[in-house]
Design a protein around this motif. Structure first.
Motif, PDB file in Angstrom:
ATOM      1  N   VAL A  14      -0.045  -0.757   4.412  1.00 30.48           N
ATOM      2  CA  VAL A  14      -0.047  -1.900   3.502  1.00 30.48           C
ATOM      3  C   VAL A  14       0.908  -2.971   4.030  1.00 30.48           C
ATOM      4  CG1 VAL A  14       0.551  -2.682   1.168  1.00 30.48           C
ATOM      5  CG2 VAL A  14      -0.753  -0.567   1.484  1.00 30.48           C
ATOM      6  N   GLY A  15       0.425  -4.208   4.028  1.00 34.44           N
ATOM      7  CA  GLY A  15       1.215  -5.338   4.507  1.00 34.44           C
ATOM      8  C   GLY A  15       1.006  -5.657   5.974  1.00 34.44           C
ATOM      9  N   THR A  16       0.159  -4.881   6.649  1.00 32.58           N
ATOM     10  CA  THR A  16      -0.083  -5.117   8.070  1.00 32.58           C
ATOM     11  C   THR A  16      -1.528  -5.529   8.324  1.00 32.58           C
ATOM     12  OG1 THR A  16      -0.719  -2.834   8.602  1.00 32.58           O
ATOM     13  CG2 THR A  16       1.637  -3.366   8.682  1.00 32.58           C
ATOM     14  N   GLU A 116      -3.300  -3.883  -0.326  1.00 34.44           N
ATOM     15  CA  GLU A 116      -3.024  -2.830  -1.303  1.00 34.44           C
ATOM     16  C   GLU A 116      -3.913  -1.632  -1.004  1.00 34.44           C
ATOM     17  OE1 GLU A 116      -2.789  -2.244  -6.163  1.00 34.44           O
ATOM     18  OE2 GLU A 116      -3.938  -3.921  -5.358  1.00 34.44           O
ATOM     19  N   ALA A 117      -3.389  -0.458  -1.244  1.00 33.64           N
ATOM     20  CA  ALA A 117      -4.159   0.779  -1.136  1.00 33.64           C
ATOM     21  C   ALA A 117      -3.669   1.698  -2.244  1.00 33.64           C
ATOM     22  CB  ALA A 117      -3.956   1.435   0.229  1.00 33.64           C
ATOM     23  N   ARG A 118      -4.575   2.039  -3.146  1.00 31.59           N
ATOM     24  CA  ARG A 118      -4.150   2.924  -4.230  1.00 31.59           C
ATOM     25  C   ARG A 118      -5.228   3.954  -4.526  1.00 31.59           C
ATOM     26  NH1 ARG A 118      -5.732   0.993  -9.568  1.00 31.59           N
ATOM     27  NH2 ARG A 118      -6.828  -0.980  -9.324  1.00 31.59           N
ATOM     28  N   PHE A 119      -4.768   5.163  -4.760  1.00 30.64           N
ATOM     29  CA  PHE A 119      -5.674   6.253  -5.072  1.00 30.64           C
ATOM     30  C   PHE A 119      -6.104   6.135  -6.525  1.00 30.64           C
ATOM     31  CE2 PHE A 119      -3.584   7.733  -1.278  1.00 30.64           C
ATOM     32  CZ  PHE A 119      -4.625   8.343  -0.594  1.00 30.64           C
ATOM     33  N   MET A 126      -8.842   2.895  -3.324  1.00 37.66           N
ATOM     34  CA  MET A 126      -9.226   1.500  -3.438  1.00 37.66           C
ATOM     35  C   MET A 126      -8.342   0.683  -2.502  1.00 37.66           C
ATOM     36  SD  MET A 126      -9.442  -0.966  -6.769  1.00 37.66           S
ATOM     37  CE  MET A 126     -10.949  -0.254  -7.377  1.00 37.66           C
ATOM     38  N   ASN A 127      -8.985  -0.066  -1.603  1.00 38.21           N
ATOM     39  CA  ASN A 127      -8.269  -0.897  -0.630  1.00 38.21           C
ATOM     40  C   ASN A 127      -8.559  -2.365  -0.901  1.00 38.21           C
ATOM     41  OD1 ASN A 127      -7.324   1.292   1.109  1.00 38.21           O
ATOM     42  ND2 ASN A 127      -9.486   1.584   1.551  1.00 38.21           N
TER      43      ASN A 127
END
Length: 162
Positions: A14-16, A116-119, A126-127
């Motif tokens: 995240v952030g790259t 963002e990446a969240r399970f 979810m990306n």
């Protein structure tokens, strides 16, 4: 960026910028095919003579939605594959902005920053990508978008602690 990563690696990215695609040439046959598929035959896309005479573009330009639709090809070209993923789903967009027209014959490429990446649930990640579609040799981007995708995976492959 490796060509393949594990689910457990994704949050650390995240952030790259996780991928920059190869260049894609947007030529008149591509534009004409898109016009046929979408029934959008506006002259600025399909009539090079009239577009040169009556627009500030000097000729035809790609449909904004054509440029947007090429994100799928750009994604497949440059983003690392998630080893455990069984299916990818296009969830949608939070924001799309068409910044500059893509003139016929120009090359474009996509740059994907993982914002963002969240399970979610037992088997989904979810990306959200901040995407910029660049036009070769131009300062201004063709488009920017916040694109949301879902990586589906077997719940048994979910990393511990997330």
């Amino acid at each position: 960026m490796p060509q393949e990563i594990s689910l457990k690696d994704v949050p650390g990215l995240v952030g790259t910028v996780v991928g920059v695609s190869d260049w894609i040439t947007v030529d008149q046959p591509m534009i004409d095919a898109f016009a046929g598929a979408t029934m959008d035959h506006q002259f600025i896309h399909t009539d090079p003579v009239r577009a040169a005479a009556e627009t500030p573009f000097g000729g035809t330009i790609a449909h904004g939605f054509l440029t947007l639709s090429l994100l799928s090809a750009m994604n497949y070209n440059c983003l690392p594959k998630i080893r455990e993923q069984t299916m990818g789903i296009n969830y949608g967009f939070e924001k799309v902005r068409f910044m500059s027209p893509v003139r016929t014959g120009k090359r474009i490429r996509g740059s994907f920053k993982l914002a963002e990446a969240r399970f979610r649930g037992a088997g989904m990640l979810m990306n959200t990508y901040e995407v910029t579609v660049q036009i070769e040799d131009e300062r201004k981007a063709a488009l920017t978008a916040d694109w949301i995708t879902i990586s589906q995976f077997d719940p048994k492959d979910r990393p511990e602690g997330v």
